[in-house]
Write a protein that holds these residues in place. Structure first.
Motif, PDB file in Angstrom:
ATOM      1  N   GLN A   1       4.357  24.648 -16.957  1.00  0.00           N
ATOM      2  CA  GLN A   1       6.155  24.817 -16.233  1.00  0.00           C
ATOM      3  C   GLN A   1       6.168  23.844 -15.589  1.00  0.00           C
ATOM      4  N   ARG A   2       5.302  22.414 -15.866  1.00  0.00           N
ATOM      5  CA  ARG A   2       6.464  21.293 -15.787  1.00  0.00           C
ATOM      6  C   ARG A   2       7.503  21.164 -16.169  1.00  0.00           C
ATOM      7  N   SER A   3       8.191  20.666 -15.573  1.00  0.00           N
ATOM      8  CA  SER A   3      10.038  20.986 -16.215  1.00  0.00           C
ATOM      9  C   SER A   3      10.736  19.856 -16.907  1.00  0.00           C
ATOM     10  N   GLU A   4       9.366  18.436 -16.700  1.00  0.00           N
ATOM     11  CA  GLU A   4       9.353  17.809 -17.809  1.00  0.00           C
ATOM     12  C   GLU A   4       8.113  16.774 -18.300  1.00  0.00           C
ATOM     13  N   ASN A   5       7.614  17.202 -19.968  1.00  0.00           N
ATOM     14  CA  ASN A   5       7.209  16.139 -20.870  1.00  0.00           C
ATOM     15  C   ASN A   5       7.275  15.407 -20.695  1.00  0.00           C
ATOM     16  N   GLU A   6       6.554  14.875 -18.977  1.00  0.00           N
ATOM     17  CA  GLU A   6       5.968  13.409 -17.948  1.00  0.00           C
ATOM     18  C   GLU A   6       4.285  13.711 -17.556  1.00  0.00           C
TER      19      GLU A   6
ATOM     20  N   LYS B   1      -9.161  17.926 -10.741  1.00  0.00           N
ATOM     21  CA  LYS B   1      -8.571  18.215 -11.707  1.00  0.00           C
ATOM     22  C   LYS B   1      -8.335  19.260 -12.885  1.00  0.00           C
ATOM     23  N   PRO B   2      -7.004  20.571 -12.739  1.00  0.00           N
ATOM     24  CA  PRO B   2      -7.055  21.655 -13.126  1.00  0.00           C
ATOM     25  C   PRO B   2      -8.100  22.492 -13.792  1.00  0.00           C
ATOM     26  N   SER B   3      -8.094  23.516 -13.644  1.00  0.00           N
ATOM     27  CA  SER B   3      -9.194  24.146 -14.813  1.00  0.00           C
ATOM     28  C   SER B   3      -8.300  25.061 -16.333  1.00  0.00           C
ATOM     29  N   THR B   4      -7.352  25.432 -15.697  1.00  0.00           N
ATOM     30  CA  THR B   4      -6.481  26.149 -16.476  1.00  0.00           C
ATOM     31  C   THR B   4      -4.964  25.141 -17.010  1.00  0.00           C
ATOM     32  N   ASN B   5      -4.214  25.756 -17.271  1.00  0.00           N
ATOM     33  CA  ASN B   5      -3.626  24.932 -18.100  1.00  0.00           C
ATOM     34  C   ASN B   5      -1.416  25.432 -17.912  1.00  0.00           C
ATOM     35  N   ASP B   6      -1.939  26.381 -16.723  1.00  0.00           N
ATOM     36  CA  ASP B   6      -0.749  26.387 -16.463  1.00  0.00           C
ATOM     37  C   ASP B   6      -0.053  26.282 -15.644  1.00  0.00           C
ATOM     38  N   CYS B   7      -0.242  24.972 -15.244  1.00  0.00           N
ATOM     39  CA  CYS B   7       0.201  23.624 -14.088  1.00  0.00           C
ATOM     40  C   CYS B   7       1.164  22.866 -15.415  1.00  0.00           C
ATOM     41  N   TYR B   8       0.434  22.594 -16.370  1.00  0.00           N
ATOM     42  CA  TYR B   8       1.253  22.008 -16.435  1.00  0.00           C
ATOM     43  C   TYR B   8       2.162  22.524 -17.713  1.00  0.00           C
TER      44      TYR B   8
ATOM     45  N   ASP C   1       0.721  -1.595   0.203  1.00  0.00           N
ATOM     46  CA  ASP C   1       0.248  -0.138  -0.256  1.00  0.00           C
ATOM     47  C   ASP C   1       0.709   1.603   0.245  1.00  0.00           C
ATOM     48  N   VAL C   2       1.912   0.980   0.362  1.00  0.00           N
ATOM     49  CA  VAL C   2       2.531   2.225   1.043  1.00  0.00           C
ATOM     50  C   VAL C   2       3.522   2.732  -0.847  1.00  0.00           C
ATOM     51  N   GLY C   3       3.825   1.333  -1.379  1.00  0.00           N
ATOM     52  CA  GLY C   3       4.953   1.501  -2.606  1.00  0.00           C
ATOM     53  C   GLY C   3       3.623   1.527  -3.335  1.00  0.00           C
ATOM     54  N   ILE C   4       2.552   1.435  -3.544  1.00  0.00           N
ATOM     55  CA  ILE C   4       1.039   2.154  -4.307  1.00  0.00           C
ATOM     56  C   ILE C   4       1.112   3.860  -4.209  1.00  0.00           C
ATOM     57  N   TRP C   5       1.121   3.811  -2.443  1.00  0.00           N
ATOM     58  CA  TRP C   5       0.092   5.462  -2.128  1.00  0.00           C
ATOM     59  C   TRP C   5       1.570   6.519  -3.101  1.00  0.00           C
ATOM     60  N   LYS C   6       2.560   6.097  -3.207  1.00  0.00           N
ATOM     61  CA  LYS C   6       4.055   7.013  -3.439  1.00  0.00           C
ATOM     62  C   LYS C   6       4.029   7.227  -4.657  1.00  0.00           C
ATOM     63  N   ALA C   7       3.674   6.586  -5.699  1.00  0.00           N
ATOM     64  CA  ALA C   7       3.753   6.270  -7.219  1.00  0.00           C
ATOM     65  C   ALA C   7       2.550   7.254  -8.013  1.00  0.00           C
ATOM     66  N   MET C   8       1.390   6.849  -6.817  1.00  0.00           N
ATOM     67  CA  MET C   8       0.226   7.674  -7.071  1.00  0.00           C
ATOM     68  C   MET C   8       0.452   9.451  -7.221  1.00  0.00           C
ATOM     69  N   SER C   9       0.739   9.081  -5.696  1.00  0.00           N
ATOM     70  CA  SER C   9       1.544  10.931  -5.568  1.00  0.00           C
ATOM     71  C   SER C   9       2.040  11.390  -6.478  1.00  0.00           C
ATOM     72  N   GLU C  10       3.236  10.760  -6.951  1.00  0.00           N
ATOM     73  CA  GLU C  10       4.076  10.688  -7.959  1.00  0.00           C
ATOM     74  C   GLU C  10       3.044  11.530  -9.304  1.00  0.00           C
ATOM     75  N   LEU C  11       2.192  10.129  -9.564  1.00  0.00           N
ATOM     76  CA  LEU C  11       1.707  10.372 -11.116  1.00  0.00           C
ATOM     77  C   LEU C  11       0.885  11.750 -11.116  1.00  0.00           C
ATOM     78  N   THR C  12      -0.099  11.858  -9.796  1.00  0.00           N
ATOM     79  CA  THR C  12      -1.170  12.763  -9.717  1.00  0.00           C
ATOM     80  C   THR C  12      -0.168  14.476  -9.580  1.00  0.00           C
ATOM     81  N   LYS C  13       0.305  14.164  -9.038  1.00  0.00           N
ATOM     82  CA  LYS C  13       1.823  15.671  -9.321  1.00  0.00           C
ATOM     83  C   LYS C  13       1.894  16.299 -10.473  1.00  0.00           C
ATOM     84  N   LYS C  14       2.502  14.860 -11.201  1.00  0.00           N
ATOM     85  CA  LYS C  14       3.099  14.797 -12.752  1.00  0.00           C
ATOM     86  C   LYS C  14       1.325  15.822 -13.709  1.00  0.00           C
ATOM     87  N   MET C  15       0.532  14.916 -13.464  1.00  0.00           N
ATOM     88  CA  MET C  15      -1.260  15.330 -13.905  1.00  0.00           C
ATOM     89  C   MET C  15      -1.534  16.461 -13.451  1.00  0.00           C
ATOM     90  N   CYS C  16      -1.222  17.607 -12.537  1.00  0.00           N
ATOM     91  CA  CYS C  16      -1.030  18.723 -12.439  1.00  0.00           C
ATOM     92  C   CYS C  16      -2.748  17.972 -11.074  1.00  0.00           C
TER      93      CYS C  16
END
Length: 801
Positions: A562-567, A553-560, A517-532
């Motif tokens: 500003q991402r350092s990586e296109n991932e 889910k964001p309502s603008t593209n600002d976060c997208y 569960d801890v491993g899944i939570w960590k992976a989900m946290s990273e993924l959702t952050k990249k998804m803004c």
């Protein structure tokens, strides 16, 4: 003198001779008069039988005056019409009567019958009677067209006959008399907007009114259509492809007819033509038996899959050609329990599966209780009931605002859909989704309960929904590995989630500390952050002892931007990719819809007058016209005019929705509507979601992803004519039979050719044809599915384990 004497004698002889001739002439005239009176009363005697046989739509025999001399009854046909019909069609009736009388009198001698004329007023039926009898009296054979005019014109005025009625019609056609007065009246009835008339044989009326070819009772309960029903239907608004109107009930298929004989011949030809095609049905022999879903039970295709690690075996694999057999019924099948009682219990015999009760009974999913399966309202994450859990989510994130801000949501891995079923109390519409897997019949349970659900899996294919349409997405221990393969599946949720919408995730990684569960939570946290996605709340329910994480889910593209990586990468089709939020204020997705229920009738802000709608008007006008149209049809016809008991209707499907106007018109009913937008139609499904309704894309050349016996009512507006051009219409009829519950109703609006063909097919399946109407080339058909199943089986080899 002699000459004079002889002259006087000859005169006496001539006088006597003239007297004799006069007497003979007088006797001859008397005989002729007697003959004339006798001949004029022969056919009206036939009228006595025919008139006595004619009932109005309520089965009440018309009372008519009786001629004292000829003992002949003449029916006052105007009595069959409503007052509105009489007022509206006076000129038409007079014109038709005058024309008929002129034609009749040009071919027959004048036969006075003062008493009869006094009894019938202006209609003078004896003239048409003599016209009909003159051919027989002179030894001339009757013409086939003339023989059938009266019966064809009288045939229900607009409602087509059952097989029994057709037999009665043929027997009456063979009789010698042609009652032109009756035909005249029926013409005026055909022209009436509100009037309707139906002639039935009095001697056979009991059997013909109560039985159709399947032997079903047509007079009990909601199956009887009376005069009021026909009057209401006559005011029905009838779309011809788009928004044209029809107000008449008629069998006319070639527009306004020129003569009665022509119309009769056309009708006879169509009846004979429709009888030429014979349909033979077989029952499907498959491993799935009564639960057969063709595109999900294609076992041969599944056996040939290279891999199943992405749940490919749970996805659609539709057979070619599609099956045309009928799915069997479970033993002991009963009419489903009505909503809302069905939310708590269903008949075990209808869904005879106990595996879920054995595996999930302790979580209050489903339990076996005698002849019922009961649903306490629990789930894996809400053992103590869904309502408390629903309130817990809103308390954690008040902005969810069930039934106002959040109206249409997607529940992934729904189980038996108790979550979605309970959300109805909060005025929320839930699209419940789960695969046909080892959790036996979970979606089937949901549908039997009267809760919206679809059998599908999140695997390698996109979900059949538009982008940015769901106000919220929910997952309670849905067993979907969101974090793997770059978050491909979570990104699919991002696609269908409205900008500013919520993802509600209730799962063990949120609140448990096991290594997995801890491993899944960590992976989900990273993924959702990249998804803004913004994590707006993590809360634990003190009652159910579970936690839930709520993302927005964001309502603008600002976060997208500003991402350092296109991932994940942006806009890469069918991969783990992101979809940008629209930036223009006029584009769909930039604004949240108005709160429910105001959004139902509101024209979406992104529909502009520069756009052309489906029906050719500017898009906003098209939207409004469609809604007004279906409100009229539903209120004037469907709710009261088809004899449907709407308390038995819960699950409804609009098989070819456009703007969702039909579903919107049913807003006050305790029903839900699955709006299907066909893949070759204009993409109006986002508009349907914008209104606070839901639906999905589908190709009706394939089977629908639902269990048999899922829906109480199907509605098809100009669908079958389109399907006939591209694939097998017989297979679609078999599919309709599969997904419709016994005693369920199908309403079809289409061209007359299709209506006649469908009527033939459904009769061959022992369905009850409740009503058929047509005007010019547009028709309406309402049929009811029976319990009948064929005795001969067809083995479906690709569906045998």
């Amino acid at each position: 003198m002699a000459l004079g004497k002889y002259s006087r004698v000859d005169g006496r002889k001539s006088s006597n001779y003239c007297s004799t001739v006069t007497l003979v002439g007088f006797v001859a005239l008397c005989l002729v008069a007697v003959w004339m009176m006798t001949s004029s009363s022969v056919v009206p005697v036939e009228n006595v039988n025919v008139d006595e046989k004619k009932n109005d739509a309520t089965g009440v025999k018309q009372q008519v005056p009786e001629s004292t001399e000829s003992n002949t009854k003449f029916e006052d046909n105007a009595g069959d019409l409503t007052e509105d019909a009489k007022k509206g069609d006076t000129s038409d009736n007079v014109s038709q009567d005058d024309n008929s009388s002129t034609q009749d009198q040009s071919n027959i001698p004048e036969k006075p019958n003062d008493n009869a004329e006094e009894n019938i007023g202006e209609k003078k039926p004896e003239e048409s009677t003599e016209d009909a009898s003159s051919g027989a009296d002179n030894g001339e054979p009757k013409k086939e067209g003339e023989d059938s005019v009266t019966e064809d014109q009288n045939s229900d005025s607009n409602t087509k006959k059952t097989d029994g009625d057709e037999a009665n019609s043929e027997s009456q056609d063979s009789k010698g008399g042609l009652d032109q007065q009756k035909s005249d009246s029926d013409v005026s009835e055909n022209k009436s907007d509100d009037g309707s008339s139906e002639r039935k044989d009095e001697d056979a009326s009991d059997s013909q009114q109560t039985q159709d070819p399947s032997g079903l009772d047509q007079t009990s309960g909601d199956k009887k259509v009376d005069e009021q029903t026909k009057d209401q239907l006559s005011n029905d608004v009838f779309p011809s492809g788009a928004q044209s109107e029809i107000l008449n009930e008629t069998n006319t298929q070639n527009g306004a007819f020129s003569t009665q004989a022509t119309e009769s011949k056309n009708e006879k030809a169509q009846q004979l033509e429709s009888k030429e095609v014979a349909y033979t049905w077989k029952v499907c022999n498959t491993t799935a038996g009564p639960d057969y879903i063709p595109c999900l039970d294609n076992l041969e295709a599944i056996r040939h899959l290279r891999s199943t690690k992405h749940y490919e075996h749970r996805e659609r694999h539709c057979p070619e050609p599609p099956p045309t057999c009928l799915v069997p019924l479970p033993e002991g099948y009963k009419r489903p329990i009505e909503w809302p009682a069905s939310r708590e219990k269903i008949w075990y015999s209808n869904v005879p599966h106990t595996k879920l009760a054995e595996v999930k009974g302790h979580q209050n999913w489903v339990k076996v209780s005698g002849e019922f399966l009961t649903f306490p309202g629990g789930g894996t994450q809400f053992k103590n009931g869904a309502l408390h859990y629903i309130d817990f989510l809103q308390e954690s994130v008040p902005d969810i605002a069930w039934g106002k801000h959040s109206r249409v949501i997607l529940d992934v891995g729904c189980g038996v859909a108790s979550f979605g079923g309970s959300l109805f109390e909060r005025d929320v519409l839930t699209m419940s989704l789960a695969p046909k897997d080892e959790h036996e019949a979970q979606v089937q349970f949901a549908l039997e309960r009267g809760i919206p659900a679809i059998s599908a899996v999140m695997g390698t294919l996109r979900l059949p929904y538009p982008g940015a349409v769901f106000d919220a997405v929910h997952c309670a221990r849905c067993r979907v590995p969101w974090h793997i393969e770059g978050g491909k599946l979570l990104l699919e949720l991002n696609r269908v989630l409205r900008p500013g919408g919520f993802f509600l995730w209730s799962a063990t990684p949120v609140y448990q500390k096991l290594d997995e569960d801890v491993g899944i939570w960590k992976a989900m946290s990273e993924l959702t952050k990249k998804m803004c996605w913004e994590l707006v709340s993590i809360n634990k329910d003190a009652v159910n002892k579970v936690g839930a994480a709520m993302y927005r889910k964001p309502s603008t593209n600002d976060c997208y931007e500003q991402r350092s990586e296109n991932e994940p990468p942006m806009n890469v089709p069918l991969k783990a990719c992101m979809h940008k939020v629209q930036t223009s204020a006029s584009e769909r997705g930039m604004q949240w819809p108005e709160q429910w229920p105001a959004r139902l009738n509101k024209v979406p802000y992104w529909l502009s007058s520069s756009q052309v709608g489906v029906y050719g008007k500017p898009a906003p006008e098209d939207f409004t016209a469609d809604y007004e149209h279906w409100k009229r049809v539903v209120s004037k016809s469907y709710l009261n005019g088809l004899g449907i008991n709407w308390s038995n209707v819960r699950n409804v499907m609009d098989m070819r929705a456009v703007y969702g106007g039909f579903a919107a018109a049913l807003r006050e009913m305790k029903v839900w509507v699955m709006n299907v937008v066909t893949i070759d139609s204009p993409d109006t499904l986002p508009i349907i979601y914008e209104r606070g309704l839901f639906g999905m894309y589908h190709d009706w050349c394939e089977s629908f992803s639902t269990y048999p016996r899922s829906y109480d009512l199907l509605h098809a507006d100009h669908l079958f004519s389109r399907i006939k051009k591209k694939c097998n219409m017989l297979a679609l009829v078999a599919e309709v039979d599969r997904i419709l519950r016994p005693e369920g109703k199908l309403i079809v609006r289409d061209n007359v050719e299709i209506i006649n063909e469908l009527e033939n097919m459904f009769k061959s399946m022992r369905w009850q044809v409740r009503l058929t109407y047509s005007k010019e080339n547009e028709g309406l058909l309402c049929v009811e599915k029976s319990m009948w199943r064929p005795t001969e089986a067809e083995m479906i080899l690709y569906a045998i384990a």
